[in-house]
Enzyme design. Sequence first.
Site, short mmCIF file in Angstrom:
data_model
loop_
_atom_site.label_atom_id
_atom_site.label_comp_id
_atom_site.label_asym_id
_atom_site.label_seq_id
_atom_site.Cartn_x
_atom_site.Cartn_y
_atom_site.Cartn_z
N TYR A 121 0.86 -1.19 0.00
CA TYR A 121 0.00 0.00 0.00
C TYR A 121 0.90 1.24 0.00
O TYR A 121 1.09 1.91 1.01
CB TYR A 121 -1.00 -0.07 1.16
CG TYR A 121 -2.16 -0.93 0.76
CD1 TYR A 121 -1.95 -2.28 0.45
CD2 TYR A 121 -3.43 -0.41 0.58
CE1 TYR A 121 -2.98 -3.08 0.00
CE2 TYR A 121 -4.47 -1.20 0.13
CZ TYR A 121 -4.23 -2.53 -0.16
OH TYR A 121 -5.26 -3.31 -0.62
N LYS B 72 4.45 -15.26 -0.74
CA LYS B 72 4.99 -15.48 -2.08
C LYS B 72 6.51 -15.45 -1.96
O LYS B 72 7.21 -14.68 -2.64
CB LYS B 72 4.45 -14.38 -3.02
CG LYS B 72 4.79 -14.55 -4.47
CD LYS B 72 4.03 -15.67 -5.15
CE LYS B 72 4.42 -15.76 -6.61
NZ LYS B 72 3.95 -17.02 -7.25
N ASP C 27 -0.72 -17.68 -4.91
CA ASP C 27 -1.39 -18.03 -6.16
C ASP C 27 -2.16 -19.34 -6.03
O ASP C 27 -3.32 -19.45 -6.45
CB ASP C 27 -0.41 -18.05 -7.34
CG ASP C 27 0.95 -18.63 -6.99
OD1 ASP C 27 1.20 -18.88 -5.80
OD2 ASP C 27 1.76 -18.85 -7.90
N ASP D 190 -6.24 -8.30 1.07
CA ASP D 190 -7.34 -7.54 0.47
C ASP D 190 -7.96 -8.35 -0.67
O ASP D 190 -9.18 -8.51 -0.76
CB ASP D 190 -6.78 -6.21 -0.05
CG ASP D 190 -7.88 -5.22 -0.40
OD1 ASP D 190 -9.00 -5.39 0.11
OD2 ASP D 190 -7.61 -4.30 -1.18
N ASP E 241 -11.80 -10.60 -0.68
CA ASP E 241 -12.92 -10.36 -1.60
C ASP E 241 -13.29 -11.66 -2.31
O ASP E 241 -14.47 -11.97 -2.51
CB ASP E 241 -12.55 -9.31 -2.66
CG ASP E 241 -12.91 -7.88 -2.22
OD1 ASP E 241 -12.93 -7.64 -0.99
OD2 ASP E 241 -13.16 -7.02 -3.08
#
Length: 358
Positions: free
Chosen positions: A131, A184, A217, A241, A245
């Site tokens: 961010y 990751k 992933d 985030d 969703d």
Amino acid sequence: MILAVLPGDGIGPEITDATRHVLECVTQALSLDLSFYVRQIGLASLQASGTTLPPSVLEACRRADGIILGPVSTASYPSRDEGGINVSAELRIQLDLFANIRPSRTRDGLPYFGRTPMDLVIVRENTEGFYADRNMHRGSGELMPTPDLALAIRKISASASARIARAAFELAASRRRHVTAVHKSNVLGVTEGLFLREVRAVAKEHPDIAYDEQLVDSMAALLVRDAARYDVIVTTNMFGDILSDEAAELSGGLGMAASINFGERHCMAQAQHGSAPDIQGRNTANPTSLILSAAMLIDWLGRRHHDERLITAARVIDQSIDAVLQKPSTRTIDLGGPLSTTAFTSELCKEIDARPIR
Ligand code: NAD
């Protein structure tokens, strides 16, 4: 207890009205001591006072016991210099709301879109990561050395990784006792390596809680294939985030996606979705995500202040939503039902009033 209510933009005023109405119902039903003050933010405040977040509102949030933030149309804000402060980001940073808790649960009778039912919580680091608009003490983490070259800096610190890990393990201790760290590290070895180092150290302090790790992933695919196997997922800001969703949509829809942001001293309820300007002012928005977020806030307040009535109130709201959503005739339009925002809110209040739990 005093809650600061910030209606926000788009459907924000409609769903914050609905949320306040439900909290007033439960306050009356359980004789709670809850009151509210409403403060303008966002585009309404920009027009009235030249900024989307007046300093007096920030101070009112600091003083309140809890905050209910409606969604904000950040994509339509002018630059910060012109008064366009991203209210959600600013409150998270200013009040150090480092943990974003995002549950996704399938509900009896309501269709879901993953291959399995689910009941999981994503614990997302909320103050740094990718961010770039808020991860620097001064200036921005995005820069443009030449007109044809843009860079973004991703920040991971040991202290922020450790405290989000502790929040995840504390939560898992009250659930199915399983934490999965999502990362990751095969590509971002240094930053993700630091994040994992801290999470593994906290995991060692909790030998009674199962711990595993998953690449982000493959996690995106596994949420679709077999979300039932996950309990608490801890991850960095941007991954959290996006995955939350996805999980919310798979569990039934973004309109039911609740969240709280908390730190050492403050807690803020905030729906996962945005301000939905495409349906604003039509009385068709589903207020469930903000209502459930407010229930999470009063549960947080109840645990913090050892007030069983607040914890009960949160449970009554959650169970009443289950009951109302079970019947196709009392669902909102986004869930294929016939009810407007206000009609759904009235049904929910009727259900709360009818509950024997006091
Ligand atoms: P959005 O979440 O607002 O909307 C996506 C789609 O879902 C739209 O079709 C919308 O109508 C629908 N939807 C969302 N919430 C709903 C609800 N409660 N009931 C029924 N339908 C609902 O995402 P977007 O369109 O990408 O963004 C709109 C604005 O919101 C942008 O300005 C964006 O920056 C902002 N935003 C704010 C937040 C926040 O305040 N936390 C989060 C995300 C986006």
